[in-house]
Design a protein around this motif. Structure first.
Motif, short mmCIF file in Angstrom:
data_model
loop_
_atom_site.label_atom_id
_atom_site.label_comp_id
_atom_site.label_asym_id
_atom_site.label_seq_id
_atom_site.Cartn_x
_atom_site.Cartn_y
_atom_site.Cartn_z
N GLU A 75 -38.64 61.20 -55.30
CA GLU A 75 -37.86 60.86 -54.28
C GLU A 75 -38.77 60.11 -53.13
N ASP A 82 -38.45 58.80 -49.08
CA ASP A 82 -37.70 58.90 -47.67
C ASP A 82 -38.55 57.58 -46.98
N ALA A 138 -36.58 52.15 -49.51
CA ALA A 138 -36.83 53.34 -50.37
C ALA A 138 -36.43 53.12 -52.07
N ARG A 160 -33.73 50.01 -44.55
CA ARG A 160 -34.25 51.12 -44.99
C ARG A 160 -34.26 51.57 -46.56
N ASP A 199 -38.17 55.90 -43.00
CA ASP A 199 -37.57 55.96 -41.59
C ASP A 199 -38.39 54.81 -40.91
N TRP A 221 -29.95 50.45 -41.55
CA TRP A 221 -29.93 51.36 -42.63
C TRP A 221 -29.95 51.07 -44.05
#
Length: 167
Positions: A95, A97, A73, A69, A99, A66
């Motif tokens: 913004e 995201d 981001a 990632r 994944d 995480w």
């Protein structure tokens, strides 16, 4: 302010290309216990990770995957903001995201044909700016992804050396 800083940095690097390459700041990981790890860096920077309980961790902090990632981001958003400032795009809002798709057989070493890391990643931008058309904003996103060091490291085979010292 961002545009002025980027212009100054670009001018300096253009005038001193021999000083453009450097060794990045060190990140030092220390095991706290179980699978909980604290990573420290310059100027008191730190982050803590833990693995999910399914693999023996306590899930007491973000997982290293995480954090990866999150780094992607944050980097993509920072670069998009820098590019928008460089192009004089007013009122830029964004913004990002990130994944990925993973298969636990890789990290657990159960299948040599399954990679330990993600098999695919997705970066999704939500952007707006007063008076900027969609093609301009798509260009900002593309530039950000192309110039982000984190996305670059995921796309390119970066040589890794491993050193072991026995204490």
């Amino acid at each position: 302010m961002i545009r002025v800083a980027m212009d100054a940095a670009s001018a300096w690097v253009s005038e001193h290309p021999e000083q453009a390459a450097y060794t990045d700041t060190l990140a030092t990981a220390r095991l706290e216990g179980g699978l909980r790890v604290t990573v420290s860096g310059p100027d008191g920077a730190s982050l803590t990770t833990d693995m999910p309980d399914a693999v023996g961790g306590e899930a007491s902090a973000m997982s290293p995957g995480w954090a990866f990632r999150a780094a992607l981001a944050a980097c993509a958003l920072s670069l998009a903001t820098m590019r928008a400032a460089q192009q004089g795009i007013a009122g830029f809002r964004c913004e990002v995201d990130v994944d990925s798709q993973s298969d636990d057989r890789g990290i657990l070493g159960l299948d040599p044909d399954v990679p330990a890391g993600p098999s695919a990643m997705r970066i999704a931008f939500r952007m707006r700016a007063a008076g900027a058309d969609a093609d301009v904003l798509r260009g900002v996103a593309a530039w950000a992804v192309d110039h982000c060091p984190v996305t670059d490291a995921t796309r390119r085979a970066v040589p890794i050396s491993v050193e072991i010292s026995l204490a």
